[in-house]
Design a protein around this motif. Structure first.
Motif, PDB file in Angstrom:
ATOM      1  N   ILE A  69       0.834  -1.210   0.000  1.00  0.00           N
ATOM      2  CA  ILE A  69       0.000   0.000   0.000  1.00  0.00           C
ATOM      3  C   ILE A  69       0.867   1.258   0.000  1.00  0.00           C
ATOM      4  O   ILE A  69       0.368   2.363   0.205  1.00  0.00           O
ATOM      5  CB  ILE A  69      -0.960   0.020   1.199  1.00  0.00           C
ATOM      6  CG1 ILE A  69      -0.190   0.050   2.532  1.00  0.00           C
ATOM      7  CG2 ILE A  69      -1.926  -1.163   1.165  1.00  0.00           C
ATOM      8  CD1 ILE A  69      -1.071   0.331   3.751  1.00  0.00           C
ATOM      9  N   THR A  70       2.149   1.092  -0.256  1.00  0.00           N
ATOM     10  CA  THR A  70       3.082   2.213  -0.220  1.00  0.00           C
ATOM     11  C   THR A  70       2.660   3.304  -1.202  1.00  0.00           C
ATOM     12  O   THR A  70       2.488   3.043  -2.397  1.00  0.00           O
ATOM     13  CB  THR A  70       4.502   1.754  -0.583  1.00  0.00           C
ATOM     14  OG1 THR A  70       4.827   0.564   0.133  1.00  0.00           O
ATOM     15  CG2 THR A  70       5.519   2.839  -0.268  1.00  0.00           C
ATOM     16  N   GLY A  71       2.466   4.516  -0.690  1.00  0.00           N
ATOM     17  CA  GLY A  71       2.188   5.648  -1.552  1.00  0.00           C
ATOM     18  C   GLY A  71       0.761   5.762  -2.054  1.00  0.00           C
ATOM     19  O   GLY A  71       0.446   6.688  -2.810  1.00  0.00           O
ATOM     20  N   LEU A  72      -0.140   4.854  -1.654  1.00  0.00           N
ATOM     21  CA  LEU A  72      -1.539   4.986  -2.058  1.00  0.00           C
ATOM     22  C   LEU A  72      -2.160   6.197  -1.374  1.00  0.00           C
ATOM     23  O   LEU A  72      -1.708   6.654  -0.330  1.00  0.00           O
ATOM     24  CB  LEU A  72      -2.327   3.728  -1.683  1.00  0.00           C
ATOM     25  CG  LEU A  72      -1.945   2.421  -2.386  1.00  0.00           C
ATOM     26  CD1 LEU A  72      -2.876   1.303  -1.937  1.00  0.00           C
ATOM     27  CD2 LEU A  72      -1.979   2.576  -3.902  1.00  0.00           C
ATOM     28  N   ALA A  73      -3.235   6.723  -1.961  1.00  0.00           N
ATOM     29  CA  ALA A  73      -3.922   7.880  -1.390  1.00  0.00           C
ATOM     30  C   ALA A  73      -4.572   7.518  -0.057  1.00  0.00           C
ATOM     31  O   ALA A  73      -4.987   6.369   0.139  1.00  0.00           O
ATOM     32  CB  ALA A  73      -4.977   8.378  -2.364  1.00  0.00           C
ATOM     33  N   PRO A  74      -4.665   8.477   0.878  1.00  0.00           N
ATOM     34  CA  PRO A  74      -5.261   8.200   2.190  1.00  0.00           C
ATOM     35  C   PRO A  74      -6.644   7.562   2.113  1.00  0.00           C
ATOM     36  O   PRO A  74      -6.946   6.628   2.876  1.00  0.00           O
ATOM     37  CB  PRO A  74      -5.312   9.582   2.844  1.00  0.00           C
ATOM     38  CG  PRO A  74      -4.185  10.334   2.223  1.00  0.00           C
ATOM     39  CD  PRO A  74      -4.142   9.856   0.802  1.00  0.00           C
TER      40      PRO A  74
END
Length: 256
Positions: A69-74
């Protein structure tokens, strides 16, 4: 043995020459209450903000049940099962406690743009159940603006649980509370961790809360992980003593 809920691997974040995080690695299991501690500037907030998508790391990875989930939107990370509470609780002051939790449920279920039935009826029973779990049922009809600070923090917890998270990030969950309030709040979090099978990662400056309730403690200093272990192991760790007490032999539980 079940896989970790969260795996943080070699997480790094630089701001110019400042290493906010420098190769931080740890994991957390289902039903575990993990404290992330360290002096001011240690990298705790940067770590939290990367975990829930507010910041992108320069390198390293974050995995939720094995999914990167690295860097996915909040918003996307929240939908995948990561909840968060903040040091300064954020609720809708003009709404009742019940309405606040109903709105959190509506948002979590993606019903915000489909309100053709009155919002006051949507998710009412589920919202009441969450208020019951957090000890707020008796205050369900009270406007949030009239609640005591400790009750606002419990309301925020109920709202965070509305998304049925697998992982809950709690930033200073007992900040601003008295000693008795702190103990009651973290005991509630511990109870919910066990009952719901949550993985809870929390930051905290009150060492009585950390060492009285955490299952495990991770310590950061200047962006680097210097300890990861049981309460007893961390309390006796020379590097941790040095960071908090300048090497003094007194118990780290005396640290501010």
């Amino acid at each position: 043995m079940s896989p970790p809920v969260l795996e943080v691997s070699a997480l790094t974040k630089h701001y110019g020459g400042v290493h906010a995080l420098d190769g931080v690695t740890f994991s957390i299991a289902r039903g575990e209450l993990l404290a992330l501690i360290g002096p001011n500037g240690a990298g705790k907030s940067t770590c939290f903000n990367i975990l829930n998508g507010q910041l992108r790391p320069d390198s390293g990875s974050v995995r939720l049940y094995g999914r990167d989930i690295t860097g996915l939107a909040p918003r996307r990370i929240a939908r995948l099962g990561v909840g968060r509470t903040f040091q300064v609780a954020t609720v809708f002051a003009s709404m009742t406690a019940l309405e606040n939790v109903q709105m959190a449920l509506i948002a979590a279920r993606g019903q915000v743009f489909g309100l053709w039935s009155p919002a006051r009826r949507m998710g009412r029973e589920d919202a009441l159940a969450l208020l019951e779990q957090t000890g707020m049922a008796a205050l369900a009809e009270r406007p949030a603006a009239t609640l005591a600070y400790g009750d606002v923090k419990r309301l925020e917890l109920a709202m965070a649980l509305a998304g049925d998270p697998a992982l809950l990030l709690m930033d200073e969950p007992t900040a601003g509370m008295s000693g008795d309030e702190r103990q009651a709040m973290i005991a509630l979090v511990r109870q919910l961790t066990r009952a719901r099978g949550l993985a809870v990662l929390f930051t905290e400056h009150a060492m009585d809360v950390v060492f009285g309730h955490a299952d495990r403690v991770v310590v950061l200093a200047r962006g680097r992980l210097i300890a990861d272990g049981s309460v007893e192991a961390v309390q006796s760790d020379p590097a941790v003593r040095q960071v908090y007490l300048g090497g003094a032999p007194a118990s780290i539980s005396e640290a501010p």
